[in-house]
Design an enzyme around this catalytic site. Structure first.
Site, PDB file in Angstrom:
ATOM      1  N   GLU A 165       0.819  -1.230   0.000  1.00  0.00           N
ATOM      2  CA  GLU A 165       0.000   0.000   0.000  1.00  0.00           C
ATOM      3  C   GLU A 165       0.845   1.270   0.000  1.00  0.00           C
ATOM      4  O   GLU A 165       1.843   1.367   0.709  1.00  0.00           O
ATOM      5  CB  GLU A 165      -0.907  -0.005   1.228  1.00  0.00           C
ATOM      6  CG  GLU A 165      -1.910   1.151   1.245  1.00  0.00           C
ATOM      7  CD  GLU A 165      -3.076   0.846   2.150  1.00  0.00           C
ATOM      8  OE1 GLU A 165      -4.053   0.235   1.690  1.00  0.00           O
ATOM      9  OE2 GLU A 165      -3.001   1.203   3.345  1.00  0.00           O
ATOM     10  N   LYS A 221       0.741   4.729   1.405  1.00  0.00           N
ATOM     11  CA  LYS A 221      -0.004   5.312   2.538  1.00  0.00           C
ATOM     12  C   LYS A 221       0.879   6.350   3.226  1.00  0.00           C
ATOM     13  O   LYS A 221       1.868   5.997   3.861  1.00  0.00           O
ATOM     14  CB  LYS A 221      -0.324   4.157   3.504  1.00  0.00           C
ATOM     15  CG  LYS A 221      -1.115   4.488   4.742  1.00  0.00           C
ATOM     16  CD  LYS A 221      -1.358   3.208   5.556  1.00  0.00           C
ATOM     17  CE  LYS A 221      -2.312   3.413   6.703  1.00  0.00           C
ATOM     18  NZ  LYS A 221      -2.553   2.172   7.465  1.00  0.00           N
ATOM     19  N   LYS A 250      -8.021   2.661  -3.014  1.00  0.00           N
ATOM     20  CA  LYS A 250      -8.362   2.482  -1.603  1.00  0.00           C
ATOM     21  C   LYS A 250      -9.077   3.754  -1.171  1.00  0.00           C
ATOM     22  O   LYS A 250      -8.462   4.804  -1.019  1.00  0.00           O
ATOM     23  CB  LYS A 250      -7.074   2.267  -0.808  1.00  0.00           C
ATOM     24  CG  LYS A 250      -7.281   1.751   0.597  1.00  0.00           C
ATOM     25  CD  LYS A 250      -7.502   0.252   0.561  1.00  0.00           C
ATOM     26  CE  LYS A 250      -7.839  -0.343   1.899  1.00  0.00           C
ATOM     27  NZ  LYS A 250      -6.783  -0.262   2.885  1.00  0.00           N
ATOM     28  N   GLU A 259     -14.547  -5.507   2.106  1.00  0.00           N
ATOM     29  CA  GLU A 259     -13.853  -5.586   3.402  1.00  0.00           C
ATOM     30  C   GLU A 259     -14.837  -5.761   4.549  1.00  0.00           C
ATOM     31  O   GLU A 259     -15.829  -5.038   4.646  1.00  0.00           O
ATOM     32  CB  GLU A 259     -13.056  -4.292   3.599  1.00  0.00           C
ATOM     33  CG  GLU A 259     -12.406  -4.181   4.963  1.00  0.00           C
ATOM     34  CD  GLU A 259     -11.638  -2.886   5.111  1.00  0.00           C
ATOM     35  OE1 GLU A 259     -10.745  -2.624   4.285  1.00  0.00           O
ATOM     36  OE2 GLU A 259     -11.934  -2.132   6.054  1.00  0.00           O
ATOM     37  N   ASN A 302     -10.434  -7.104   7.658  1.00  0.00           N
ATOM     38  CA  ASN A 302      -9.566  -6.061   8.207  1.00  0.00           C
ATOM     39  C   ASN A 302      -9.232  -6.407   9.657  1.00  0.00           C
ATOM     40  O   ASN A 302     -10.126  -6.523  10.495  1.00  0.00           O
ATOM     41  CB  ASN A 302     -10.235  -4.686   8.111  1.00  0.00           C
ATOM     42  CG  ASN A 302      -9.203  -3.566   8.224  1.00  0.00           C
ATOM     43  OD1 ASN A 302      -8.141  -3.761   8.821  1.00  0.00           O
ATOM     44  ND2 ASN A 302      -9.507  -2.418   7.656  1.00  0.00           N
ATOM     45  N   GLU A 336      -6.082  -8.056   5.854  1.00  0.00           N
ATOM     46  CA  GLU A 336      -5.669  -6.648   5.719  1.00  0.00           C
ATOM     47  C   GLU A 336      -5.288  -6.033   7.068  1.00  0.00           C
ATOM     48  O   GLU A 336      -5.961  -6.278   8.066  1.00  0.00           O
ATOM     49  CB  GLU A 336      -6.836  -5.803   5.186  1.00  0.00           C
ATOM     50  CG  GLU A 336      -7.484  -6.281   3.920  1.00  0.00           C
ATOM     51  CD  GLU A 336      -8.752  -5.471   3.621  1.00  0.00           C
ATOM     52  OE1 GLU A 336      -9.534  -5.937   2.794  1.00  0.00           O
ATOM     53  OE2 GLU A 336      -8.965  -4.413   4.250  1.00  0.00           O
ATOM     54  N   SER A 337      -4.243  -5.236   7.052  1.00  0.00           N
ATOM     55  CA  SER A 337      -3.826  -4.377   8.181  1.00  0.00           C
ATOM     56  C   SER A 337      -3.066  -5.115   9.277  1.00  0.00           C
ATOM     57  O   SER A 337      -3.349  -6.276   9.587  1.00  0.00           O
ATOM     58  CB  SER A 337      -5.008  -3.679   8.856  1.00  0.00           C
ATOM     59  OG  SER A 337      -5.802  -2.990   7.955  1.00  0.00           O
TER      60      SER A 337
HETATM   61  O1  LIG Z   1      -4.994   2.782   8.946  1.00  0.00           O
HETATM   62  C1  LIG Z   1      -5.825   3.401   9.646  1.00  0.00           C
HETATM   63  O2  LIG Z   1      -5.524   3.985  10.694  1.00  0.00           O
HETATM   64  C2  LIG Z   1      -7.270   3.476   9.231  1.00  0.00           C
HETATM   65  C3  LIG Z   1      -8.166   4.170  10.037  1.00  0.00           C
HETATM   66  C4  LIG Z   1      -9.500   4.294   9.662  1.00  0.00           C
HETATM   67  C5  LIG Z   1      -9.933   3.724   8.484  1.00  0.00           C
HETATM   68  C6  LIG Z   1      -9.038   3.021   7.682  1.00  0.00           C
HETATM   69  C7  LIG Z   1      -7.725   2.896   8.044  1.00  0.00           C
HETATM   70  N1  LIG Z   1      -6.804   2.249   7.256  1.00  0.00           N
HETATM   71  C8  LIG Z   1      -7.070   1.769   5.946  1.00  0.00           C
HETATM   72  C9  LIG Z   1      -6.523   0.418   5.756  1.00  0.00           C
HETATM   73  O3  LIG Z   1      -7.309  -0.443   5.487  1.00  0.00           O
HETATM   74  C10 LIG Z   1      -5.047   0.163   5.910  1.00  0.00           C
HETATM   75  O4  LIG Z   1      -4.341   1.252   5.412  1.00  0.00           O
HETATM   76  C11 LIG Z   1      -4.529  -1.080   5.184  1.00  0.00           C
HETATM   77  O5  LIG Z   1      -5.271  -2.217   5.497  1.00  0.00           O
HETATM   78  C12 LIG Z   1      -3.053  -1.332   5.541  1.00  0.00           C
HETATM   79  O6  LIG Z   1      -2.909  -1.415   6.949  1.00  0.00           O
HETATM   80  P1  LIG Z   1      -1.474  -1.348   7.626  1.00  0.00           P
HETATM   81  O7  LIG Z   1      -0.626  -2.413   7.005  1.00  0.00           O
HETATM   82  O8  LIG Z   1      -1.730  -1.609   9.063  1.00  0.00           O
HETATM   83  O9  LIG Z   1      -0.922  -0.002   7.358  1.00  0.00           O
END
Ligand SMILES: O=C(O)c1ccccc1NCC(=O)[C@H](O)[C@H](O)COP(=O)(O)O
Length: 259
Positions: free
Chosen positions: A54, A56, A116, A165, A186, A216-217
């Site tokens: 991503e 970001k 996204k 998601e 997520n 995800e995340s």
């Molecule tokens: O990342 C956040 O804080 C967030 C807060 C509120 C809504 C969405 C959010 N993130 C979007 C995502 O889904 C993440 O950027 C993506 O899954 C990647 O996650 P990470 O690897 O933890 O950066």
């Protein structure tokens, strides 16, 4: 109001404003309306690593992640690292992204691109297509079943793939329908920001086999991926773990090498 409600409130107003400035006919005249998409679901099915990297810059849970690289540097680095696809955050207010980021990414790489975004309106799907996306994200937490159906069918008509998601069983059960390609769990609760891989593990068996499963995340190690693969996950969406480093592409290369 929790942060997700705030984001959606702002997004609905943003879409109304954008519609009044850029007519649909202008979006539809984009060269990308003639372009055939590159399928992320197919790439994930065929891949051993399954990384969706991503772009970001920042997020509500982490104010600044990284602002030092150009979009081109990051996405080229991800493509060279062997990522299956790239997620490009296009929300400006909360994530510091834009549709220009998506356009620059499209001009730089030849792998699937996810817009996204917090999609609440068909107009945003037309924007995604007009800026070179291959797939869109729909978030079950902020959409009714009817909205998921009409938005996903609209995306499919434009030739885009759909990643839906979810974060819990209720969201999953209300969302299952043939117009989805991938279902992502997520690991971050978007209302509290609490992160746990257990969400992916607990929901995996409830996701029908015809959908490619994406986690995800909060994925920050190759061990996490080894833990998730036995649950049937083929895709792993990673943002912060790469973007917080001095070189996101190199970080992704080192990560993917170990898988
Ligand atoms: O990342 C956040 O804080 C967030 C807060 C509120 C809504 C969405 C959010 N993130 C979007 C995502 O889904 C993440 O950027 C993506 O899954 C990647 O996650 P990470 O690897 O933890 O950066």
């Amino acid at each position: 109001m929790n942060i997700l409600d705030k984001i959606i409130f702002d997004k609905q107003r943003e879409v109304v404003l954008k519609k009044s400035i850029i007519p649909i006919s202008q979006l539809e005249s984009s060269v990308f309306f003639e372009r055939e998409i590159i399928s992320l679901s197919q790439k994930l099915r065929e891949s051993n690593s399954g990384i969706i990297a991503e772009h970001k810059r920042r997020s509500p849970s982490k104010s600044i992640i990284n602002n030092n690289f150009t979009v081109e540097e990051v996405v080229k680095g991800y493509e060279d690292a062997g990522a299956c696809g790239i997620s490009v955050l296009t929300d400006g207010k909360y994530f510091g992204g834009s549709l220009d980021d998506l356009l620059l990414a499209r001009a730089s790489v030849n792998i699937p691109l996810l817009r996204k975004e917090f999609i609440v309106d068909e107009y945003q799907i037309l924007e995604a297509k007009a800026h070179g996306a291959d797939l869109i994200l729909l978030i079950a937490a902020v959409l009714t079943r009817e909205e998921i159906k009409s938005l996903s069918e609209f995306a499919k008509k434009l030739g885009l793939e759909v990643l839906l998601e979810v974060h819990n069983l209720e969201e999953l059960q209300k969302s299952i329908m043939p117009s989805l390609d991938m279902i992502g769990v997520n690991n971050r609760n978007l209302k509290t920001f609490e992160v746990s891989l257990d969400y992916s593990k607990q929901l995996a068996s409830q996701i029908p086999d015809e959908f490619v499963k994406v986690s995800e995340s909060g994925i920050s190690s190759v061990e996490a991926i080894s833990e998730l693969k036995p649950f049937g996950y083929k895709g792993f969406l990673i943002g912060e773990n790469f973007m917080k480093t001095d070189n996101a592409g190199e970080a992704a290369t080192e990560f993917i090498k170990q898988l």
